[in-house]
Write a protein that holds these residues in place. Structure first.
Motif, PDB file in Angstrom:
ATOM      1  N   GLU A 169       0.829  -1.211   0.000  1.00 26.99           N
ATOM      2  CA  GLU A 169       0.000   0.000   0.000  1.00 26.99           C
ATOM      3  C   GLU A 169       0.862   1.259   0.000  1.00 26.99           C
ATOM      4  OE1 GLU A 169      -3.596   2.143   2.571  1.00 26.99           O
ATOM      5  OE2 GLU A 169      -2.819   0.180   3.172  1.00 26.99           O
ATOM      6  N   ALA A 170       1.955   1.228   0.761  1.00 29.71           N
ATOM      7  CA  ALA A 170       2.820   2.403   0.854  1.00 29.71           C
ATOM      8  C   ALA A 170       3.632   2.604  -0.414  1.00 29.71           C
ATOM      9  CB  ALA A 170       3.752   2.268   2.061  1.00 29.71           C
ATOM     10  N   GLU A 171       4.095   1.522  -1.035  1.00 24.66           N
ATOM     11  CA  GLU A 171       4.910   1.601  -2.247  1.00 24.66           C
ATOM     12  C   GLU A 171       4.427   0.527  -3.219  1.00 24.66           C
ATOM     13  OE1 GLU A 171       6.519   2.615  -5.054  1.00 24.66           O
ATOM     14  OE2 GLU A 171       7.331   3.893  -3.463  1.00 24.66           O
ATOM     15  N   PRO A 172       3.477   0.883  -4.121  1.00 18.85           N
ATOM     16  CA  PRO A 172       2.866  -0.108  -5.015  1.00 18.85           C
ATOM     17  C   PRO A 172       3.851  -0.846  -5.921  1.00 18.85           C
ATOM     18  CG  PRO A 172       1.595   1.931  -4.988  1.00 18.85           C
ATOM     19  CD  PRO A 172       2.867   2.204  -4.254  1.00 18.85           C
ATOM     20  N   MET A 173       5.037  -0.280  -6.158  1.00 20.63           N
ATOM     21  CA  MET A 173       6.018  -0.972  -6.997  1.00 20.63           C
ATOM     22  C   MET A 173       6.610  -2.199  -6.309  1.00 20.63           C
ATOM     23  SD  MET A 173       8.153   1.864  -9.190  1.00 20.63           S
ATOM     24  CE  MET A 173       8.858   2.690  -7.764  1.00 20.63           C
ATOM     25  N   SER A 174       6.376  -2.353  -5.005  1.00 20.62           N
ATOM     26  CA  SER A 174       6.905  -3.504  -4.258  1.00 20.62           C
ATOM     27  C   SER A 174       6.073  -4.741  -4.598  1.00 20.62           C
ATOM     28  CB  SER A 174       6.864  -3.219  -2.754  1.00 20.62           C
ATOM     29  OG  SER A 174       7.568  -2.042  -2.449  1.00 20.62           O
ATOM     30  N   GLN A 175       6.466  -5.418  -5.659  1.00 18.19           N
ATOM     31  CA  GLN A 175       5.686  -6.547  -6.146  1.00 18.19           C
ATOM     32  C   GLN A 175       6.198  -7.893  -5.626  1.00 18.19           C
ATOM     33  OE1 GLN A 175       4.913  -6.451 -10.358  1.00 18.19           O
ATOM     34  NE2 GLN A 175       4.772  -4.224 -10.399  1.00 18.19           N
ATOM     35  N   HIS A 176       7.425  -7.930  -5.148  1.00 18.94           N
ATOM     36  CA  HIS A 176       7.998  -9.166  -4.604  1.00 18.94           C
ATOM     37  C   HIS A 176       8.541  -8.835  -3.209  1.00 18.94           C
ATOM     38  CE1 HIS A 176       7.785 -10.970  -8.623  1.00 18.94           C
ATOM     39  NE2 HIS A 176       8.228  -9.799  -9.055  1.00 18.94           N
ATOM     40  N   ILE A 177       7.903  -9.368  -2.172  1.00 24.05           N
ATOM     41  CA  ILE A 177       8.269  -9.023  -0.798  1.00 24.05           C
ATOM     42  C   ILE A 177       8.589 -10.296  -0.027  1.00 24.05           C
ATOM     43  CG2 ILE A 177       7.521  -7.872   1.322  1.00 24.05           C
ATOM     44  CD1 ILE A 177       5.463  -6.356  -0.378  1.00 24.05           C
ATOM     45  N   TYR A 178       9.767 -10.314   0.574  1.00 27.31           N
ATOM     46  CA  TYR A 178      10.189 -11.464   1.375  1.00 27.31           C
ATOM     47  C   TYR A 178      10.636 -10.951   2.742  1.00 27.31           C
ATOM     48  CZ  TYR A 178      10.182 -13.650  -3.204  1.00 27.31           C
ATOM     49  OH  TYR A 178       9.805 -14.095  -4.445  1.00 27.31           O
ATOM     50  N   LEU A 179       9.843 -11.246   3.767  1.00 32.04           N
ATOM     51  CA  LEU A 179      10.125 -10.779   5.119  1.00 32.04           C
ATOM     52  C   LEU A 179      10.467 -11.966   6.005  1.00 32.04           C
ATOM     53  CD1 LEU A 179       7.257  -8.157   5.597  1.00 32.04           C
ATOM     54  CD2 LEU A 179       9.545  -7.811   4.666  1.00 32.04           C
ATOM     55  N   GLU A 180      11.602 -11.863   6.686  1.00 34.90           N
ATOM     56  CA  GLU A 180      12.061 -12.935   7.572  1.00 34.90           C
ATOM     57  C   GLU A 180      11.899 -12.486   9.028  1.00 34.90           C
ATOM     58  OE1 GLU A 180      16.181 -15.289   8.809  1.00 34.90           O
ATOM     59  OE2 GLU A 180      16.163 -13.920   7.091  1.00 34.90           O
ATOM     60  N   PRO A 181      11.097 -13.219   9.824  1.00 31.91           N
ATOM     61  CA  PRO A 181      10.942 -12.839  11.238  1.00 31.91           C
ATOM     62  C   PRO A 181      12.144 -13.280  12.060  1.00 31.91           C
ATOM     63  CG  PRO A 181       9.663 -14.800  10.762  1.00 31.91           C
ATOM     64  CD  PRO A 181      10.249 -14.366   9.452  1.00 31.91           C
ATOM     65  N   ASP A 182      12.456 -12.513  13.085  1.00 32.86           N
ATOM     66  CA  ASP A 182      13.587 -12.831  13.952  1.00 32.86           C
ATOM     67  C   ASP A 182      13.330 -12.197  15.322  1.00 32.86           C
ATOM     68  OD1 ASP A 182      15.998 -13.779  14.858  1.00 32.86           O
ATOM     69  OD2 ASP A 182      17.195 -12.886  13.252  1.00 32.86           O
ATOM     70  N   ILE A 183      14.173 -12.552  16.273  1.00 30.86           N
ATOM     71  CA  ILE A 183      14.134 -11.950  17.605  1.00 30.86           C
ATOM     72  C   ILE A 183      15.314 -11.001  17.723  1.00 30.86           C
ATOM     73  CG2 ILE A 183      14.175 -12.354  20.091  1.00 30.86           C
ATOM     74  CD1 ILE A 183      11.691 -13.430  18.688  1.00 30.86           C
ATOM     75  N   TYR A 184      15.030  -9.753  18.030  1.00 33.95           N
ATOM     76  CA  TYR A 184      16.085  -8.760  18.105  1.00 33.95           C
ATOM     77  C   TYR A 184      16.739  -8.797  19.482  1.00 33.95           C
ATOM     78  CZ  TYR A 184      18.501  -4.284  18.007  1.00 33.95           C
ATOM     79  OH  TYR A 184      19.466  -3.309  18.061  1.00 33.95           O
ATOM     80  N   VAL A 185      18.071  -8.872  19.491  1.00 33.66           N
ATOM     81  CA  VAL A 185      18.840  -8.854  20.729  1.00 33.66           C
ATOM     82  C   VAL A 185      19.673  -7.576  20.737  1.00 33.66           C
ATOM     83  CG1 VAL A 185      20.570 -10.019  22.125  1.00 33.66           C
ATOM     84  CG2 VAL A 185      18.929 -11.364  20.799  1.00 33.66           C
ATOM     85  N   GLU A 186      19.438  -6.730  21.712  1.00 34.70           N
ATOM     86  CA  GLU A 186      20.139  -5.440  21.799  1.00 34.70           C
ATOM     87  C   GLU A 186      21.639  -5.672  21.883  1.00 34.70           C
ATOM     88  OE1 GLU A 186      20.158  -1.504  21.439  1.00 34.70           O
ATOM     89  OE2 GLU A 186      18.281  -2.604  21.718  1.00 34.70           O
ATOM     90  N   GLY A 187      22.382  -4.941  21.022  1.00 34.82           N
ATOM     91  CA  GLY A 187      23.841  -5.035  21.047  1.00 34.82           C
ATOM     92  C   GLY A 187      24.408  -6.099  20.144  1.00 34.82           C
ATOM     93  N   TYR A 188      23.543  -6.991  19.606  1.00 36.73           N
ATOM     94  CA  TYR A 188      24.035  -8.035  18.720  1.00 36.73           C
ATOM     95  C   TYR A 188      23.769  -7.601  17.286  1.00 36.73           C
ATOM     96  CZ  TYR A 188      24.525 -12.503  16.325  1.00 36.73           C
ATOM     97  OH  TYR A 188      24.907 -13.502  15.471  1.00 36.73           O
TER      98      TYR A 188
END
Length: 319
Positions: free
Chosen positions: A286-305
Motif C-alpha cells: 500500500e505504501a509503495e505499489p512498486m513492491s511486487q515481490h516481498i520477502y520478510l524474515e521474522p527474527d528476535i532482536y537482541v540489543e547489542g548483537y
C-alpha cells in the motif's frame, strides 16, 4: 512503459524520422558535412526510439521457469544499446566526416539556402519533441533538479529521450553555425568543424547514458524516498518490534523486490508471527505499489548483537 515515457518516445520518433528525411535530401543537394552528420544523427535517434519501444514491449512478457522475476530489465538492456548506437553511429561517424571535411575542405556551391532552411525547420520540429519530453518528465520529476532526476530515475525512457533531444537541439545549432560560416566565408573548414563538434557532443552524451544504464543493469536499489516509505510501513505494523535490516532491488522500472528481516515480539506464537508478516507485506504494498515481490524474515532482536552492519535505509545511491 509508463504512459508519459511512451508519449515522449513516439513524439521523438515521429520528429526524428521527418527530420532525417529532410536532412538526407539537403545533404544530397549540398554535400554539406554538417548536414550528413546531422542526417546520420537523426537516423540513429529514430532507430533508438524504435529500440526503446521494442524494449518496452518485450519487458511486458510473463515470467517463465528460467526468468522467474520476469523481463522488466529488458528495458535497461535496450536503453544500453541506444547509448552504443548513439556513440558509434552518431558520434564516431560525425567525427570521421568532420575530420575528412577539414582535411579536404570545399564550400557549399549549390542550393545554398537549403541547409539553412532545413536546419531551422529541424530546430522547430526538435523543439516540439523536446517540449513533449519536458512536459512528461515534469509529471514525475516533482521538485528535484533535472540533474538528480536524470541520474536517479529508474525508468530509462524519459532520461534517454531528454538527453537525446538536448543533444539533437545543440547539434542542430552547431550545424547551423558551421553551415552559415561556410556560406559566409566560402571555407568548408567551418562545415567540418561543425560536424566534429556534433560528434564530440554525441560521444559525451552516449558515454554518460552508457554509465547510467550500466548501473541500472547491474541492479539499483529502490530510491531513498521509496525505502523510507517501506521502512515506515513495516515498523508501523502491530506485532513488528522493529526493522533489523532491509535490501531492495529494481527488477524493472516499476517493479521492486523487497527483502527484510523484522524483529517480532519475543514469545509470539507461529500464528501471531504469520499475521504480523502478512500485515507488514500488505502495508508495504500500500505504501509503495512498486513492491511486487516481498520477502520478510521474522527474527528476535537482541540489543547489542549486530546481525548485519547495514543501515535500514542507505544513503541516496550514487553511480
Amino acid at each position: 512503459m509508463a504512459g508519459g515515457g511512451n508519449k515522449a518516445v513516439v513524439a521523438a520518433l515521429l520528429a526524428n524520422t521527418g527530420i532525417a528525411i529532410t536532412k538526407f535530401a539537403a545533404w544530397g543537394l549540398t554535400q554539406s558535412a554538417s548536414m550528413l552528420a546531422e542526417a546520420i544523427h537523426s537516423l540513429a535517434d529514430a532507430g533508438n526510439q524504435v529500440l526503446l519501444l521494442v524494449g518496452a514491449k518485450r519487458a511486458k512478457r510473463q515470467a517463465d521457469e528460467l526468468h522467474q522475476f520476469g523481463f522488466g530489465r529488458e528495458r535497461y538492456v535496450y536503453s544500453f544499446i541506444v547509448a552504443i548506437v548513439l556513440f558509434s553511429v552518431g558520434g564516431l561517424f560525425a567525427l570521421y566526416e568532420g575530420y575528412h571535411k577539414i582535411h579536404d575542405p570545399h564550400g557549399i556551391d549549390n542550393w545554398k539556402w537549403v541547409p539553412v532552411a532545413v536546419l531551422v525547420a529541424a530546430i522547430i520540429m526538435e523543439s516540439f519533441s523536446f517540449r513533449t519530453a519536458i512536459v512528461e518528465a515534469n509529471k514525475v520529476r516533482g521538485h528535484v533538479s533535472w540533474a538528480r532526476f536524470i541520474r536517479n530515475a529508474r525508468s530509462p525512457e524519459l532520461p534517454v529521450i531528454l538527453l537525446e533531444d538536448f543533444a539533437a537541439l545543440t547539434g542542430l545549432v552547431l550545424a547551423l553555425l558551421g553551415v552559415v560560416l561556410t556560406l559566409a566565408t566560402g571555407n568548408g573548414v567551418f562545415d567540418g568543424a561543425g560536424s566534429m563538434a556534433i560528434g564530440a557532443l554525441l560521444v559525451v552524451v552516449a558515454i554518460f547514458l552508457a554509465i547510467e544504464m550500466k548501473s541500472l543493469l547491474l541492479g539499483e536499489s529502490a530510491t531513498r524516498e521509496a525505502q523510507q516509505k517501506i521502512v515506515a510501513a513495516i515498523e508501523g505494523v502491530p506485532g513488528v518490534q522493529k526493522l533489523i535490516h532491509i535490501k531492495t532491488l529494481h527488477l524493472g522500472p516499476e517493479e521492486v523486490l523487497v527483502a527484510a528481516k523484522v524483529a517480532v515480539e519475543p514469545g509470539s506464537d507461529a500464528a501471531a508471527v504469520a499475521a504480523a508478516i502478512n500485515a507488514a507485506e500488505a502495508a508495504v504494498r500500500e505504501a509503495e505499489p512498486m513492491s511486487q515481490h516481498i520477502y520478510l524474515e521474522p527474527d528476535i532482536y537482541v540489543e547489542g548483537y549486530v546481525r548485519e552492519e547495514r543501515p535500514a535505509v542507505p544513503e541516496a545511491p550514487s553511480h
